[in-house]
Design a protein around this motif. Structure first.
Motif, PDB file in Angstrom:
ATOM      1  N   SER A  59       0.720  -1.181  -0.252  1.00  0.00           N
ATOM      2  CA  SER A  59      -0.114  -0.388  -0.163  1.00  0.00           C
ATOM      3  C   SER A  59       0.721   1.087  -0.527  1.00  0.00           C
ATOM      4  CB  SER A  59      -1.079   0.376   1.404  1.00  0.00           C
ATOM      5  OG  SER A  59       0.209   0.028   2.547  1.00  0.00           O
ATOM      6  N   GLY A  60       0.419   2.125   0.567  1.00  0.00           N
ATOM      7  CA  GLY A  60       0.923   3.755   0.342  1.00  0.00           C
ATOM      8  C   GLY A  60       0.195   3.997  -1.003  1.00  0.00           C
ATOM      9  N   PRO A  61       1.191   4.928  -2.311  1.00  0.00           N
ATOM     10  CA  PRO A  61       2.049   3.566  -2.860  1.00  0.00           C
ATOM     11  C   PRO A  61       3.612   3.810  -2.428  1.00  0.00           C
ATOM     12  CG  PRO A  61       1.225   5.303  -4.372  1.00  0.00           C
ATOM     13  CD  PRO A  61      -0.021   5.374  -3.419  1.00  0.00           C
ATOM     14  N   THR A  62       3.292   5.632  -1.484  1.00  0.00           N
ATOM     15  CA  THR A  62       4.824   5.915  -0.884  1.00  0.00           C
ATOM     16  C   THR A  62       5.095   5.204   0.256  1.00  0.00           C
ATOM     17  OG1 THR A  62       4.652   8.187  -1.549  1.00  0.00           O
ATOM     18  CG2 THR A  62       6.226   7.260  -0.408  1.00  0.00           C
ATOM     19  N   VAL A  94       7.101  -7.401  -4.233  1.00  0.00           N
ATOM     20  CA  VAL A  94       7.241  -6.237  -4.544  1.00  0.00           C
ATOM     21  C   VAL A  94       7.373  -4.963  -3.732  1.00  0.00           C
ATOM     22  CG1 VAL A  94       7.468  -5.388  -6.909  1.00  0.00           C
ATOM     23  CG2 VAL A  94       6.533  -7.542  -6.494  1.00  0.00           C
ATOM     24  N   ASN A  95       8.988  -3.954  -4.356  1.00  0.00           N
ATOM     25  CA  ASN A  95       8.966  -3.139  -3.951  1.00  0.00           C
ATOM     26  C   ASN A  95       8.869  -2.485  -5.012  1.00  0.00           C
ATOM     27  OD1 ASN A  95       8.875  -2.278  -1.187  1.00  0.00           O
ATOM     28  ND2 ASN A  95      11.446  -3.452  -0.624  1.00  0.00           N
ATOM     29  N   TYR A  96       7.854  -1.622  -5.987  1.00  0.00           N
ATOM     30  CA  TYR A  96       8.429  -1.590  -7.617  1.00  0.00           C
ATOM     31  C   TYR A  96       8.370  -0.034  -7.607  1.00  0.00           C
ATOM     32  CZ  TYR A  96       4.115   0.246  -5.164  1.00  0.00           C
ATOM     33  OH  TYR A  96       2.710   0.480  -4.058  1.00  0.00           O
ATOM     34  N   ARG A  97       8.971   0.802  -8.522  1.00  0.00           N
ATOM     35  CA  ARG A  97       9.507   2.063  -8.635  1.00  0.00           C
ATOM     36  C   ARG A  97       8.623   3.209  -7.559  1.00  0.00           C
ATOM     37  NH1 ARG A  97      10.243   2.373 -14.854  1.00  0.00           N
ATOM     38  NH2 ARG A  97       8.598   0.042 -14.186  1.00  0.00           N
ATOM     39  N   GLY A  98       9.019   3.724  -7.069  1.00  0.00           N
ATOM     40  CA  GLY A  98       7.868   4.716  -6.091  1.00  0.00           C
ATOM     41  C   GLY A  98       8.129   4.097  -5.143  1.00  0.00           C
ATOM     42  N   SER A  99       8.909   3.280  -4.595  1.00  0.00           N
ATOM     43  CA  SER A  99       8.673   2.094  -3.365  1.00  0.00           C
ATOM     44  C   SER A  99      10.029   3.231  -2.199  1.00  0.00           C
ATOM     45  CB  SER A  99       9.065   1.391  -2.927  1.00  0.00           C
ATOM     46  OG  SER A  99       7.622   0.149  -3.387  1.00  0.00           O
ATOM     47  N   THR A 100       9.995   3.626  -0.929  1.00  0.00           N
ATOM     48  CA  THR A 100      10.861   4.502  -0.119  1.00  0.00           C
ATOM     49  C   THR A 100      11.972   3.411  -0.214  1.00  0.00           C
ATOM     50  OG1 THR A 100       9.555   3.992   1.907  1.00  0.00           O
ATOM     51  CG2 THR A 100       9.476   6.311   0.337  1.00  0.00           C
ATOM     52  N   GLY A 101      13.588   3.314  -0.178  1.00  0.00           N
ATOM     53  CA  GLY A 101      14.327   3.482   1.268  1.00  0.00           C
ATOM     54  C   GLY A 101      15.028   3.310  -0.329  1.00  0.00           C
ATOM     55  N   TYR A 102      15.118   3.271  -1.500  1.00  0.00           N
ATOM     56  CA  TYR A 102      16.214   3.028  -2.458  1.00  0.00           C
ATOM     57  C   TYR A 102      16.675   4.462  -2.803  1.00  0.00           C
ATOM     58  CZ  TYR A 102      13.981  -1.295  -2.399  1.00  0.00           C
ATOM     59  OH  TYR A 102      14.130  -2.879  -1.716  1.00  0.00           O
ATOM     60  N   GLY A 103      16.043   5.557  -2.159  1.00  0.00           N
ATOM     61  CA  GLY A 103      16.539   6.864  -3.072  1.00  0.00           C
ATOM     62  C   GLY A 103      15.435   7.751  -3.321  1.00  0.00           C
ATOM     63  N   ARG A 116      -2.262  -9.490  -5.725  1.00  0.00           N
ATOM     64  CA  ARG A 116      -3.180  -9.052  -3.688  1.00  0.00           C
ATOM     65  C   ARG A 116      -2.876  -7.623  -3.808  1.00  0.00           C
ATOM     66  NH1 ARG A 116      -3.275 -13.373   0.593  1.00  0.00           N
ATOM     67  NH2 ARG A 116      -3.662 -10.916   1.897  1.00  0.00           N
ATOM     68  N   GLY A 117      -2.882  -6.499  -3.369  1.00  0.00           N
ATOM     69  CA  GLY A 117      -2.878  -5.325  -2.388  1.00  0.00           C
ATOM     70  C   GLY A 117      -4.074  -5.166  -1.874  1.00  0.00           C
ATOM     71  N   HIS A 118      -3.293  -4.165  -0.875  1.00  0.00           N
ATOM     72  CA  HIS A 118      -4.333  -3.571  -0.128  1.00  0.00           C
ATOM     73  C   HIS A 118      -4.318  -1.782  -0.526  1.00  0.00           C
ATOM     74  CE1 HIS A 118      -5.219  -0.642   3.832  1.00  0.00           C
ATOM     75  NE2 HIS A 118      -6.281  -1.794   4.160  1.00  0.00           N
ATOM     76  N   SER A 119      -5.472  -1.233  -0.531  1.00  0.00           N
ATOM     77  CA  SER A 119      -5.640   0.317  -0.425  1.00  0.00           C
ATOM     78  C   SER A 119      -4.560   0.642  -1.746  1.00  0.00           C
ATOM     79  CB  SER A 119      -5.334   0.952  -0.015  1.00  0.00           C
ATOM     80  OG  SER A 119      -5.135   2.225   0.421  1.00  0.00           O
ATOM     81  N   ALA A 120      -3.699   1.098  -2.060  1.00  0.00           N
ATOM     82  CA  ALA A 120      -3.220   1.745  -3.083  1.00  0.00           C
ATOM     83  C   ALA A 120      -2.601   0.414  -3.687  1.00  0.00           C
ATOM     84  CB  ALA A 120      -1.351   2.722  -2.922  1.00  0.00           C
ATOM     85  N   GLY A 121      -2.165  -0.640  -3.190  1.00  0.00           N
ATOM     86  CA  GLY A 121      -2.072  -1.470  -3.421  1.00  0.00           C
ATOM     87  C   GLY A 121      -3.023  -2.309  -4.153  1.00  0.00           C
TER      88      GLY A 121
END
Length: 609
Positions: free
Chosen positions: A408-411, A435-444, A484-489
């Motif tokens: 979720s998030g997606p941020t 998945v930590n898709y593009r847009g995820s945090t922790g990678y700058g 599967r995913g919750h909210s933004a996910g």
């Protein structure tokens, strides 16, 4: 001998009932001298958030009893719902959003009046015998109004200290109580996009003077301002492209230890803490690299950075006391727990686990960090969990079905905490890709911003390409892929199912189906979130409809299950209802399961089950 059976049919001791009934969620910690406090979200009590006290003698007990529920609803997501001030506990009660105080041995007493006010990020001001907090005033018309407000602990009288901006967070007094620092930002930014750090002098009368911006602005996100014991201001900024630690010396701002790592996370809730002081020049800090979390000590006088070996790969909410620290810790074999660390010896102990039920490692799948090529010659990341159950072996030449998880998030980001909801599936013979898709945090910041303008596109591409990568490696069955995913996910899930045909089934938990409706109806905190992720509305109304699965449901032709809280303030239940009805009319297997008294996330044990 292991029993030979098809993947997905294995029996497991990790049951839905066990997960729902035995798990609590220990969260934000707070230190008051030798005493330690934290909150626990308890599914067996309808999702009530209790406040728990741990004494130096090792006693653990609740300090508020039912029906009191320590949960703020500022920004809808809350945070910072309690504090200890001059020996008394103060907390925001979920049902009425009033602040209550608890004197030792006494029931809670309301401090603030009934009305359309919410409070979060509570902190004490001992000089003026008051609380400081973020107040959110709701009315029948227009957006809620957010301010930094002081509340007299004797009379309940309220005084607005800072106003005029759309959002405020993290009011923090200097050790002498003569200066106040805070964060602020305005629409259309989110706090991980652009924030400003402000500083003001506190007058003897308690008002603010000489308020001025000292850092931040467009393109810079500041996180967690804190004062050192000798009164020097510290904070986390991503001005370099990574959330790193900084110190303000006079008017000069100095990076303390530049590195390609993140010392901060998105401020979805209040009072997040990823570093704390263990001396005038010593900082205990947590940081993440490549999806894993670490703990370290930074000596700000010498610049020495010393990693601290601990058996945890996820570390949050760092707080310190005399000679010790507490934090939330987790690992691939430990669900989130409250951890106490002896600063001198480096030894840690678990004060409270999420669950007292111990699952043998025979049934626990260990995550493997994976990176894989995705669209546009980019790389995306995730954690792969293979099927694992020592009681079973697969059929010869069979590959497992795969469940792709979209966070979720997606941020936001996924981590390697032991998650029994993942292990439920892997112990039954399913593989899982988180998945930590593009847009995820922790990678700058650059990786985070690859989602800008592309939500519903690059996140979906990364989930699909992650699944394809595992198929190409020969690890999973390409004909049995699930998402599967919750909210933004859930939005990413529905986009993947509607606009592509790689997945054979899906599950949406309060997933977004109609982006245009969200743009029109969203609560204040996220009212302009999609300006960055998709484009300003209504100028880009056509793009919102283009990216909304609900307008293209003719492309959805596989089974889907929808879970939806009917009191959800973030995603209107009508979206899931409409999607389910269209599938039903098309004769495609579908389930729509609604929960009468649940909001955006499920909280009660029976509903979780």
């Amino acid at each position: 001998m292991p029993k030979v059976a098809p993947y997905g049919t294995w029996e497991s001791p990790i049951t839905a009932e066990l997960i729902a009934s035995q798990s609590i969620r220990p969260e934000v910690g707070l230190v008051d001298g030798e005493d330690i406090y934290w909150t626990e979200r308890r599914p067996t009590e309808g999702g009530r958030v209790a406040i728990v006290k741990y004494t130096p003698e090792g006693q653990i007990y609740d300090v508020i009893a039912p029906p009191f529920n320590a949960r703020s609803r500022v920004h809808e997501y809350g945070g910072g719902a309690f504090t200890i001030h001059q020996g008394n506990l103060y907390f925001t009660n979920c049902a009425d959003q009033r602040i209550y105080y608890v004197q030792p041995g006494q029931p809670p007493t309301p401090l603030t009046p009934e009305g359309p006010l919410r409070y979060a990020d509570l902190t004490g001001d001992p000089v003026h015998r008051r609380l400081l907090c973020i107040r959110e005033a709701h009315s029948d018309g227009g957006e809620p109004v957010n301010t930094i407000t002081a509340i007299d602990t004797q009379t309940g009288e309220q005084q607005v200290l800072a106003s005029g901006n759309d959002f405020y967070a993290t009011p923090r007094l200097s050790p002498k109580g003569d200066q106040l620092v805070w964060l602020t930002w305005d629409h259309p930014y989110m706090p991980w996009d652009s924030t400003e750090l402000w500083l003001a002098d506190v007058t003897p009368q308690g008002t603010l003077a000489n308020s001025r911006k000292i850092a931040g602005g467009p393109g810079e996100s500041i996180f967690q301002p804190e004062w050192s014991p000798d009164g020097k201001l510290h904070f986390v900024s991503d001005a370099s492209g990574w959330w790193n630690l900084y110190r303000r010396d006079g008017e000069e701002i100095t990076p303390l230890y530049p590195m390609a790592a993140e010392f901060g996370i998105p401020q979805w809730v209040f009072r997040m803490s990823h570093y704390a002081f263990i001396g005038v020049n010593r900082i205990l800090c947590s940081y993440t690299q490549d999806g894993l979390w670490y703990l370290a000590e930074l000596n700000t006088a010498t610049g020495e950075f010393s990693p601290i070996p601990v058996p945890y790969t996820a570390i949050y909410d760092v707080q310190t006391g005399p000679g010790f620290a507490i934090f939330q810790g987790a690992s691939p074999t430990l669900e989130k727990a409250i951890i106490k660390l002896d600063i001198r010896s480096g030894k840690s102990e678990i004060l409270k686990r999420s669950s007292e039920v111990e699952i043998k490692n025979n049934y626990i799948s260990q995550p493997e960090a994976v990176s894989f090529p995705t669209a546009g010659n980019h790389t995306a990341y995730g954690f792969y969990y293979p099927p694992h159950n020592a009681d079973y072996a697969a059929l010869e030449d069979e590959l497992p079905p795969l469940i792709v998880l979209s966070h979720s998030g997606p941020t936001s980001a996924t981590a390697t905490d032991l998650d029994l909801q993942v292990q439920y599936w892997t112990s039954r013979g399913f593989a899982v890709l988180d998945v930590n898709y593009r847009g995820s945090t922790g990678y700058g910041r650059a990786y985070r911003e690859q989602l800008n303008g592309q939500w519903g596109v690059v996140d979906v591409e990364d989930c699909i390409n992650g699944a394809r990568y595992l198929v190409e490696q020969g690890w999973v069955d390409g004909d049995r892929l699930i998402i599967r995913g919750h909210s933004a996910g859930g939005y990413t899930t529905l986009c993947a199912l509607t606009f592509h045909n790689i997945f054979k089934a899906g599950a949406s938990y309060a997933g977004i189906a109609d982006m245009e409706a969200i743009a029109q109806e969203s609560h204040k905190f996220e009212a302009h979130y999609m300006d960055t992720l998709i484009g300003p509305y209504p100028e880009h109304a056509g793009l919102y409809r283009e990216r909304s699965p609900i307008y293209h449901i003719e492309g959805l032709n596989c089974p889907v299950i929808f879970f939806q809280g009917l009191q959800d303030p973030v995603v209107p239940p009508a979206q899931a209802q409409k999607m389910a009805q269209v599938l039903r009319d098309k004769g495609i297997p579908v389930q729509y399961i609604a929960f009468e008294n649940e909001g955006h996330s499920l909280r009660s044990a029976e509903n979780l089950k």
